[in-house]
Write a protein that holds these residues in place. Sequence first.
Motif, PDB file in Angstrom:
ATOM      1  N   SER A 167       0.828  -1.206   0.000  1.00 62.80           N
ATOM      2  CA  SER A 167       0.000   0.000   0.000  1.00 62.80           C
ATOM      3  C   SER A 167       0.865   1.258   0.000  1.00 62.80           C
ATOM      4  O   SER A 167       0.585   2.214  -0.717  1.00 62.80           O
ATOM      5  CB  SER A 167      -0.925  -0.021   1.218  1.00 62.80           C
ATOM      6  N   LEU A 191       0.748   3.976  -3.071  1.00 62.75           N
ATOM      7  CA  LEU A 191       0.220   5.321  -2.844  1.00 62.75           C
ATOM      8  C   LEU A 191       1.275   6.411  -2.677  1.00 62.75           C
ATOM      9  O   LEU A 191       0.936   7.593  -2.721  1.00 62.75           O
ATOM     10  CB  LEU A 191      -0.685   5.327  -1.608  1.00 62.75           C
ATOM     11  N   TRP A 208      -2.082  -8.269  -3.149  1.00 58.40           N
ATOM     12  CA  TRP A 208      -2.913  -7.238  -3.779  1.00 58.40           C
ATOM     13  C   TRP A 208      -4.377  -7.350  -3.383  1.00 58.40           C
ATOM     14  O   TRP A 208      -5.129  -6.385  -3.492  1.00 58.40           O
ATOM     15  CB  TRP A 208      -2.749  -7.279  -5.296  1.00 58.40           C
ATOM     16  N   GLU A 209      -4.786  -8.516  -2.898  1.00 58.02           N
ATOM     17  CA  GLU A 209      -6.167  -8.688  -2.439  1.00 58.02           C
ATOM     18  C   GLU A 209      -6.429  -7.891  -1.157  1.00 58.02           C
ATOM     19  O   GLU A 209      -7.571  -7.587  -0.845  1.00 58.02           O
ATOM     20  CB  GLU A 209      -6.478 -10.165  -2.205  1.00 58.02           C
ATOM     21  N   TRP A 210      -5.377  -7.589  -0.402  1.00 59.57           N
ATOM     22  CA  TRP A 210      -5.512  -6.923   0.886  1.00 59.57           C
ATOM     23  C   TRP A 210      -5.060  -5.469   0.871  1.00 59.57           C
ATOM     24  O   TRP A 210      -5.189  -4.769   1.880  1.00 59.57           O
ATOM     25  CB  TRP A 210      -4.691  -7.678   1.936  1.00 59.57           C
ATOM     26  N   ILE A 211      -4.528  -4.999  -0.215  1.00 58.79           N
ATOM     27  CA  ILE A 211      -3.864  -3.693  -0.234  1.00 58.79           C
ATOM     28  C   ILE A 211      -4.793  -2.546   0.185  1.00 58.79           C
ATOM     29  O   ILE A 211      -4.391  -1.658   0.929  1.00 58.79           O
ATOM     30  CB  ILE A 211      -3.217  -3.430  -1.612  1.00 58.79           C
ATOM     31  N   SER A 212      -6.029  -2.565  -0.265  1.00 61.84           N
ATOM     32  CA  SER A 212      -6.908  -1.415  -0.021  1.00 61.84           C
ATOM     33  C   SER A 212      -7.314  -1.241   1.446  1.00 61.84           C
ATOM     34  O   SER A 212      -7.705  -0.147   1.841  1.00 61.84           O
ATOM     35  CB  SER A 212      -8.152  -1.489  -0.902  1.00 61.84           C
ATOM     36  N   ILE A 213      -7.202  -2.277   2.253  1.00 63.48           N
ATOM     37  CA  ILE A 213      -7.573  -2.093   3.662  1.00 63.48           C
ATOM     38  C   ILE A 213      -6.604  -1.153   4.378  1.00 63.48           C
ATOM     39  O   ILE A 213      -6.943  -0.590   5.413  1.00 63.48           O
ATOM     40  CB  ILE A 213      -7.691  -3.422   4.441  1.00 63.48           C
ATOM     41  N   TRP A 214      -5.419  -1.000   3.830  1.00 67.59           N
ATOM     42  CA  TRP A 214      -4.408  -0.142   4.451  1.00 67.59           C
ATOM     43  C   TRP A 214      -4.444   1.296   3.935  1.00 67.59           C
ATOM     44  O   TRP A 214      -3.754   2.152   4.478  1.00 67.59           O
ATOM     45  CB  TRP A 214      -3.011  -0.730   4.238  1.00 67.59           C
ATOM     46  N   PHE A 215      -5.214   1.574   2.908  1.00 69.58           N
ATOM     47  CA  PHE A 215      -5.240   2.924   2.329  1.00 69.58           C
ATOM     48  C   PHE A 215      -5.567   4.008   3.362  1.00 69.58           C
ATOM     49  O   PHE A 215      -4.896   5.043   3.395  1.00 69.58           O
ATOM     50  CB  PHE A 215      -6.207   3.006   1.154  1.00 69.58           C
ATOM     51  N   HIS A 222      -2.989  11.697  -7.086  1.00 66.89           N
ATOM     52  CA  HIS A 222      -4.363  12.130  -7.315  1.00 66.89           C
ATOM     53  C   HIS A 222      -4.441  13.266  -8.319  1.00 66.89           C
ATOM     54  O   HIS A 222      -5.382  13.340  -9.125  1.00 66.89           O
ATOM     55  CB  HIS A 222      -5.019  12.550  -5.992  1.00 66.89           C
TER      56      HIS A 222
END
Length: 144
Positions: free
Chosen positions: A11, A15, A30-37, A79
Amino acid sequence: MPPVLHALRASLTFLTRIPVGGFPYPPKTWEWISIWFPLVGAGLGLLQALVWWGLDGHSDWTRAILAVTVGIVITGGFHEDGLSDTVDALGGAYDRENVLRILKDSRIGAFGALALIVALMLKVSLLVDLGSLAPVGLVLGQSL
């Protein structure tokens, strides 16, 4: 290391421009990456808040501009790049084929440049309006 913990490093890699190593990551990561955003965003916002506090005695405009700049440098304009690409494509094309062509073009167009100017001016202006609450806005804005 469990994939969910390995995903924190992935993550940060995704980012930010902070070199944390570990690349390439296993597919399961990559299945878990978004939980750390949100956590990575909160860390970035905290760093920006530290810049704000560190510039105590300077104008709120100076503090806001430098805090926003630190965010852009650390994320590599992640962004901002997405905003300019999207606005260029939607403002400069009228059919799917041209939208996709513009999205693939690495150059920035007039619509993208104008969107960046307005977005950055608005971000700085809103931080100035928040005054002493700007650090809270930076942390929440980056993590939400």
